[in-house]
Scaffold this motif. Structure first.
Motif, PDB file in Angstrom:
ATOM      1  N   VAL A 122       1.424  21.968 -24.189  1.00 18.09           N
ATOM      2  CA  VAL A 122       0.983  20.918 -23.937  1.00 18.09           C
ATOM      3  C   VAL A 122      -0.038  19.989 -24.805  1.00 18.09           C
ATOM      4  O   VAL A 122      -1.317  20.379 -24.285  1.00 18.09           O
ATOM      5  CB  VAL A 122       0.997  20.247 -23.135  1.00 18.09           C
ATOM      6  CG1 VAL A 122       1.117  18.373 -22.541  1.00 18.09           C
ATOM      7  CG2 VAL A 122       2.214  20.838 -22.314  1.00 18.09           C
ATOM      8  N   SER A 123      -0.630  18.893 -25.446  1.00 22.96           N
ATOM      9  CA  SER A 123      -1.632  18.653 -26.127  1.00 22.96           C
ATOM     10  C   SER A 123      -1.473  17.401 -25.695  1.00 22.96           C
ATOM     11  O   SER A 123      -1.393  16.166 -25.799  1.00 22.96           O
ATOM     12  CB  SER A 123      -1.932  18.683 -27.394  1.00 22.96           C
ATOM     13  OG  SER A 123      -3.171  18.272 -28.450  1.00 22.96           O
ATOM     14  N   PHE A 124      -3.125  16.665 -24.744  1.00 22.73           N
ATOM     15  CA  PHE A 124      -3.258  15.821 -24.562  1.00 22.73           C
ATOM     16  C   PHE A 124      -4.706  14.477 -25.392  1.00 22.73           C
ATOM     17  O   PHE A 124      -5.423  15.316 -25.696  1.00 22.73           O
ATOM     18  CB  PHE A 124      -3.936  15.825 -22.732  1.00 22.73           C
ATOM     19  CG  PHE A 124      -2.963  16.438 -22.131  1.00 22.73           C
ATOM     20  CD1 PHE A 124      -2.013  16.061 -21.215  1.00 22.73           C
ATOM     21  CD2 PHE A 124      -3.193  17.891 -21.495  1.00 22.73           C
ATOM     22  CE1 PHE A 124      -1.254  15.821 -20.739  1.00 22.73           C
ATOM     23  CE2 PHE A 124      -2.473  18.214 -20.572  1.00 22.73           C
ATOM     24  CZ  PHE A 124      -1.421  18.180 -19.930  1.00 22.73           C
ATOM     25  N   HIS A 125      -3.755  13.361 -25.537  1.00 19.01           N
ATOM     26  CA  HIS A 125      -4.978  12.660 -26.622  1.00 19.01           C
ATOM     27  C   HIS A 125      -5.211  11.357 -25.625  1.00 19.01           C
ATOM     28  O   HIS A 125      -4.524  11.140 -24.452  1.00 19.01           O
ATOM     29  CB  HIS A 125      -4.615  12.869 -27.530  1.00 19.01           C
ATOM     30  CG  HIS A 125      -4.159  13.904 -28.311  1.00 19.01           C
ATOM     31  ND1 HIS A 125      -4.598  14.591 -29.175  1.00 19.01           N
ATOM     32  CD2 HIS A 125      -3.047  14.345 -28.064  1.00 19.01           C
ATOM     33  CE1 HIS A 125      -4.099  15.942 -29.403  1.00 19.01           C
ATOM     34  NE2 HIS A 125      -2.619  15.980 -28.983  1.00 19.01           N
ATOM     35  N   SER A 126      -6.157  10.321 -26.332  1.00 20.20           N
ATOM     36  CA  SER A 126      -6.727   9.260 -25.494  1.00 20.20           C
ATOM     37  C   SER A 126      -7.475   8.433 -26.821  1.00 20.20           C
ATOM     38  O   SER A 126      -7.752   8.559 -27.992  1.00 20.20           O
ATOM     39  CB  SER A 126      -7.890   9.838 -24.934  1.00 20.20           C
ATOM     40  OG  SER A 126      -7.957   8.318 -24.329  1.00 20.20           O
ATOM     41  N   THR A 127      -6.950   7.490 -26.088  1.00 16.64           N
ATOM     42  CA  THR A 127      -6.790   6.071 -27.502  1.00 16.64           C
ATOM     43  C   THR A 127      -8.635   5.009 -26.850  1.00 16.64           C
ATOM     44  O   THR A 127      -9.149   4.998 -27.563  1.00 16.64           O
ATOM     45  CB  THR A 127      -6.308   5.114 -27.825  1.00 16.64           C
ATOM     46  OG1 THR A 127      -5.167   4.005 -26.350  1.00 16.64           O
ATOM     47  CG2 THR A 127      -4.715   5.111 -28.119  1.00 16.64           C
ATOM     48  N   SER A 128      -9.108   5.424 -26.289  1.00 18.75           N
ATOM     49  CA  SER A 128      -9.702   5.197 -25.039  1.00 18.75           C
ATOM     50  C   SER A 128     -11.355   5.938 -25.487  1.00 18.75           C
ATOM     51  O   SER A 128     -12.355   4.868 -25.200  1.00 18.75           O
ATOM     52  CB  SER A 128      -9.481   4.641 -24.026  1.00 18.75           C
ATOM     53  OG  SER A 128      -9.219   5.456 -23.127  1.00 18.75           O
TER      54      SER A 128
END
Length: 144
Positions: A108-114
């Motif tokens: 499970v890979s977590f990413h952010s636009t902020s």
């Protein structure tokens, strides 16, 4: 849920990486306590140390998780925030796809636009990518 955290230590002499022996020791200790380790959390690039794990370091973690049927929770939200030319970011998914022994890695890979895409830390937006996660678990997550 009855979950417990089993910590592992990063080695400053290894550039804030974790050694395979450290992971195995922590897993063995957990099993001796009757615990069933389900997931390993990894932050890369790291916050607050700013370390960026090398490909070799990532392979150690990914192979360890795949071998022991442990879901890798890869917090990769700072991937665009690497401020040294000596280091480059490599995703856990890239390792999973290219490394023998990682073919069945649950990731499970977590990413952010902020954090890097927009550069607005005050704005909150993100997503997670599921790789080799059981379809039933995926349907439960989509309900959230």
């Amino acid at each position: 849920l009855g979950a417990r955290q089993i910590g592992y230590y990063l080695d400053e002499d290894l550039g804030w990486a974790v050694a395979k022996e450290e992971l195995q020791t922590r897993l063995d200790d957990a099993k001796k306590q009757g615990l069933n380790v389900k997931a390993l959390a990894m932050i890369n690039p790291g916050n607050p140390t700013g370390q960026v794990l090398s490909r070799d370091d990532l392979e150690v973690i990914c192979k360890f998780c795949a071998k022991n049927n442990i879901v890798l929770l890869a917090d990769e939200v700072y991937q665009r925030n690497v401020y040294t030319e000596e280091k480059t970011f490599t995703s856990a998914k890239k390792i999973a796809l290219e490394t023998p022994g990682c073919e069945c890695l649950q990731l499970v890979s977590f990413h952010s636009t902020s954090k890097g895409f927009i550069g607005e830390c005050g704005r909150r937006g993100g997503y997670m990518e599921l790789h080799h996660i059981d379809p039933y678990v995926q349907t439960q997550l989509y309900k959230l």
